[in-house]
Design an enzyme around this catalytic site. Structure first.
Site, PDB file in Angstrom:
ATOM      1  N   ASP A 185      16.800 -11.275  -2.485  1.00  0.00           N
ATOM      2  CA  ASP A 185      17.941 -11.078  -3.222  1.00  0.00           C
ATOM      3  C   ASP A 185      18.694  -9.587  -2.844  1.00  0.00           C
ATOM      4  O   ASP A 185      19.741  -9.309  -3.115  1.00  0.00           O
ATOM      5  CB  ASP A 185      18.064 -10.996  -4.825  1.00  0.00           C
ATOM      6  CG  ASP A 185      17.878 -12.693  -5.021  1.00  0.00           C
ATOM      7  OD1 ASP A 185      18.280 -13.647  -4.194  1.00  0.00           O
ATOM      8  OD2 ASP A 185      17.748 -13.147  -6.146  1.00  0.00           O
ATOM      9  N   ASP A 230      -8.353  -4.814   7.178  1.00  0.00           N
ATOM     10  CA  ASP A 230      -9.039  -5.836   6.191  1.00  0.00           C
ATOM     11  C   ASP A 230      -9.774  -6.585   7.097  1.00  0.00           C
ATOM     12  O   ASP A 230     -10.861  -7.098   6.453  1.00  0.00           O
ATOM     13  CB  ASP A 230      -7.987  -6.413   5.395  1.00  0.00           C
ATOM     14  CG  ASP A 230      -7.506  -5.654   4.197  1.00  0.00           C
ATOM     15  OD1 ASP A 230      -8.513  -5.251   3.697  1.00  0.00           O
ATOM     16  OD2 ASP A 230      -6.228  -5.337   4.515  1.00  0.00           O
ATOM     17  N   HIS A 276       0.681  -1.281  -0.126  1.00  0.00           N
ATOM     18  CA  HIS A 276       0.063   0.112  -0.035  1.00  0.00           C
ATOM     19  C   HIS A 276       0.943   1.366   0.034  1.00  0.00           C
ATOM     20  O   HIS A 276       0.684   2.087   0.630  1.00  0.00           O
ATOM     21  CB  HIS A 276      -0.898   0.041   1.174  1.00  0.00           C
ATOM     22  CG  HIS A 276      -2.165  -0.925   1.225  1.00  0.00           C
ATOM     23  ND1 HIS A 276      -3.100  -0.998   0.239  1.00  0.00           N
ATOM     24  CD2 HIS A 276      -2.089  -2.113   1.988  1.00  0.00           C
ATOM     25  CE1 HIS A 276      -3.895  -1.999   0.442  1.00  0.00           C
ATOM     26  NE2 HIS A 276      -3.334  -2.529   1.502  1.00  0.00           N
ATOM     27  N   GLU A 327      -5.878 -11.497   7.652  1.00  0.00           N
ATOM     28  CA  GLU A 327      -6.397 -10.230   7.510  1.00  0.00           C
ATOM     29  C   GLU A 327      -8.125 -10.587   7.077  1.00  0.00           C
ATOM     30  O   GLU A 327      -8.649  -9.567   6.754  1.00  0.00           O
ATOM     31  CB  GLU A 327      -5.894  -9.500   6.457  1.00  0.00           C
ATOM     32  CG  GLU A 327      -4.520  -9.257   6.704  1.00  0.00           C
ATOM     33  CD  GLU A 327      -4.002  -8.410   5.473  1.00  0.00           C
ATOM     34  OE1 GLU A 327      -4.293  -7.176   5.467  1.00  0.00           O
ATOM     35  OE2 GLU A 327      -3.263  -8.869   4.480  1.00  0.00           O
TER      36      GLU A 327
END
Length: 256
Positions: A89, A180, A50, A154
């Site tokens: 990575d 959520d 977000h 959530e």
């Protein structure tokens, strides 16, 4: 050349004698991330779900906070194993995978973070910051110890399966997302509704009963303290962008 010594969030949780207080880092700015890193929080959550963060900005923020005694967790935007691989990575030690509703999704998140035979992470250590471009000679052999995986529950369905999700081998912590969760319960925007709070507490207890650390997002200090008392091992208590917004509003209100 000396290699920086860092640890996973899993290790920090195991060593802690109190709930660890965290802060969202959502601005996309390495400078703001560094300011937050020096603010005294135990851990930072660099958000790709977000927030306007891509791989380049995540890398810059990891570099900016590396000199500070704070854990950096990166929330990937979804379940794509390619993004998990890329973020690891870049040098992230711990990833948070959002919207995990089932044990199967939790197992997939763990697999994305680990090399075969334990998972399916692609091998590119010679090219990556995670292994300091092969300066960590045993990186491939020890990578499982160098990587942590958190999953986020959530929804009401995920709360019902919280213990099963937390028990998945390789899940190092479960973060409950009240925003959520409230939406899934038909209570959009009402994270402090008694039914939502009760569901969060149910999830925290179910996760903690498995021996897996349980965490939660709670910007309300009273709720944060309540959840910590209910067994939360880590709590997100603020965000860079909201802290800046409220501070800017206070200046405007006072001097306008």
């Amino acid at each position: 050349m000396p290699i920086p010594v860092t640890r996973t969030f899993r290790e920090s949780l195991a060593a802690a004698d109190r709930p660890l207080a965290g802060m969202w880092v959502c601005s996309g700015s390495p400078l703001v991330a560094e300011i937050c890193a020096g603010g005294g929080a135990d851990w930072l959550l660099v958000d790709m779900e977000h927030a306007p963060n891509g791989l380049a900005s995540v890398l810059a923020q990891l570099q900016a906070v590396a000199a500070y005694p704070v854990d950096a967790v990166v929330r990937v935007p979804g379940h794509d194993p390619v993004v998990v691989k890329q973020v690891l990575d870049l040098g992230a030690r711990t990833v948070l995978v959002p919207m995990v509703d089932t044990p199967e999704q939790a197992r997939a998140a763990v697999a994305a973070a680990h090399y075969p035979p334990h998972g399916r992470r692609g091998v590119g250590s010679a090219l990556s910051r995670s292994a300091y471009w092969n300066r960590i000679g045993d990186y491939l052999a020890t990578a499982a110890d160098r990587v942590g995986v958190l999953v986020q529950i959530e929804t009401a369905g995920a709360v019902a399966r919280a213990a099963e999700i937390a028990a998945v081998d390789g899940v190092d912590g479960v973060l409950v997302g009240p925003s959520d969760l409230a939406a899934s319960m038909g209570l959009l925007g009402q994270q402090d509704h008694p039914e939502v709070v009760a569901a969060v507490r149910t999830a925290l207890a179910a996760v903690a009963a498995t021996g897996t650390p349980a965490g939660v997002n709670a910007f309300d200090p009273a709720l944060a303290e309540q959840y910590a008392a209910a067994g939360a091992s880590f709590v997100l208590v603020a965000a860079d962008v909201t802290a800046l917004a409220r501070a800017a509003e206070a200046v405007g209100t006072r001097f306008r």
